[in-house]
Design a protein around this motif. Sequence first.
Motif, mmCIF file in Angstrom:
data_model
loop_
_atom_site.group_PDB
_atom_site.id
_atom_site.type_symbol
_atom_site.label_atom_id
_atom_site.label_comp_id
_atom_site.label_asym_id
_atom_site.label_seq_id
_atom_site.Cartn_x
_atom_site.Cartn_y
_atom_site.Cartn_z
ATOM 1 N N ILE A 191 -24.768 0.339 -37.734
ATOM 2 C CA ILE A 191 -25.872 -0.588 -36.954
ATOM 3 C C ILE A 191 -26.401 -1.630 -37.995
ATOM 4 O O ILE A 191 -26.535 -1.276 -39.114
ATOM 5 N N SER A 192 -26.962 -2.480 -37.310
ATOM 6 C CA SER A 192 -28.019 -3.651 -38.063
ATOM 7 C C SER A 192 -29.080 -3.934 -37.328
ATOM 8 O O SER A 192 -29.113 -4.085 -36.113
ATOM 9 N N ILE A 193 -30.032 -3.866 -37.956
ATOM 10 C CA ILE A 193 -31.480 -3.826 -37.358
ATOM 11 C C ILE A 193 -32.061 -5.145 -37.951
ATOM 12 O O ILE A 193 -32.370 -5.326 -39.608
ATOM 13 N N ASP A 194 -32.575 -6.117 -37.154
ATOM 14 C CA ASP A 194 -33.358 -7.263 -37.806
ATOM 15 C C ASP A 194 -34.849 -6.822 -37.928
ATOM 16 O O ASP A 194 -35.651 -6.583 -36.817
ATOM 17 N N LYS A 195 -35.251 -7.104 -39.042
ATOM 18 C CA LYS A 195 -36.762 -6.502 -39.374
ATOM 19 C C LYS A 195 -37.609 -7.396 -38.509
ATOM 20 O O LYS A 195 -38.703 -6.608 -38.185
ATOM 21 N N ALA A 196 -37.471 -8.654 -38.318
ATOM 22 C CA ALA A 196 -38.477 -9.577 -37.898
ATOM 23 C C ALA A 196 -38.571 -9.304 -36.233
ATOM 24 O O ALA A 196 -39.588 -9.301 -35.738
#
Length: 474
Positions: A191-196
């Motif tokens: 998975i990829s999580i966008d911190k913003a």
Amino acid sequence: MRPTTVRVSEMKDLTRIERIGAHSHIHGLGLNDALEPREVSDGMVGQLAARRAAGLILEIIRQGKIAGRAVLIAGQPGTGKTALAMAMAQALGADTPFTTISASEIFSLEMSKTEALTQAFRQSIGVRIKEESEIIEGEVVEIVIDRPATGAGQRRGKLTLKTTDMETLYELGQKMIESLTREKVQAGDVISIDKATGRITKLGRSYARVKEYDAMGPQTKFISCPEGELQRRKEVVHTVTLHEIDVINSRTQGFLALFSGDTGEIKSEVREQINAKVSEWREERKAELIPGVLFIDEVHMLDIECFSFLNRALESEMAPILIMATNRGITRIRGTNYKSPHGIPIDLLDRLMIITTTPYTETDIAQILRIRSEEESVTLSPDALRILTKIGTEASLRYAIQLITTANLVCRKRKATVVEVSDIKRVYKLFLDETRSAQYLNDFQDEYAFDKLMAEREQQKQAAAPSGEAMQMS
């Protein structure tokens, strides 16, 4: 005991209906790597010189070197001017803005003519904005979500992510738990999580856990476990037009105005601020301009005010490539009593690179009709194609293309699959072309109201009336 009957309902295949447009068969200019036109390619037929000239214009557009220039496509009706512009749009790709308007449109909008042209100009200029965002990307090792025993209260969870080099445990908040549940993330997913924004994207499943999945659909995608660190910086590119930025900044509801369509007139102060901001982004290398294309069809319909505006607008730094098309010869400039080539003022004509189109040959017409019949899923017999080609040569190409669909309907009515000469003859009798329609009016104009002969007779009566009155007086 009576046997139960099972009624099986018939299932019908539903197919998506696609409308066939006048130029839906065109996919490009049909040029090779040396920008030489092929005889028949990408739906384009003939017009070799015009296509080669358009290919050179496209090459300069891609290099961004003729922003603020203008091109005029001039030729007789039915010689493929709009088709040439559509082919240029297809060849440019989706990333380059391409706006198509008809010159008469700007007179029917609820705004001034110059505002309509300004909005069309800014719709044709793209801004590629580059942003860097921090993301967390890795393979899910374990997800643990604790639910309160009472069922009420907030849930808590832990997420373990790893790459080939490291492994980290993260504490999960309420929103992250909801996002993970919504995306149905489980152990083994990458998975990829966008911190913003906290947005979670499932990239696929790890190769290391292939054997752990019993049932997999055809859409299952397997990828390798990410390498390096879990947290990294990634460049995100957004492409918008200047007009979209104008609308978002000029309305209280922001980007919702883009969907409502009611943009109205935009203040010049807003545009000046946006231009200054875009220039600042360009200096900081955060954005770059993409000079797009504005295509104005039937440009002779513009008046002298619009031509004056175009003259000035082309000098602006924020100007797209302007392509115009017309089928007029020497005609009056709208809004004046002066005549000019193509109905365009001389000073604007001097700025234009002019591409001319020539009438199609009989071989070209046959090839175009063959391509159109394939696009419309119509099978023509060789004799029917020969008759249609003759009609296209003697009447017009557009009339011959319109007969394809109508002849196919007649063909299906007699439960056949191939359009024959008899089908063409029948629709040829039902629908008149321009020449036969004009001949019919000349033969039967007495039977129409307000015909030319009736007007001439009325004028003769009015001219004879004073002389008759004078004879009575004497």
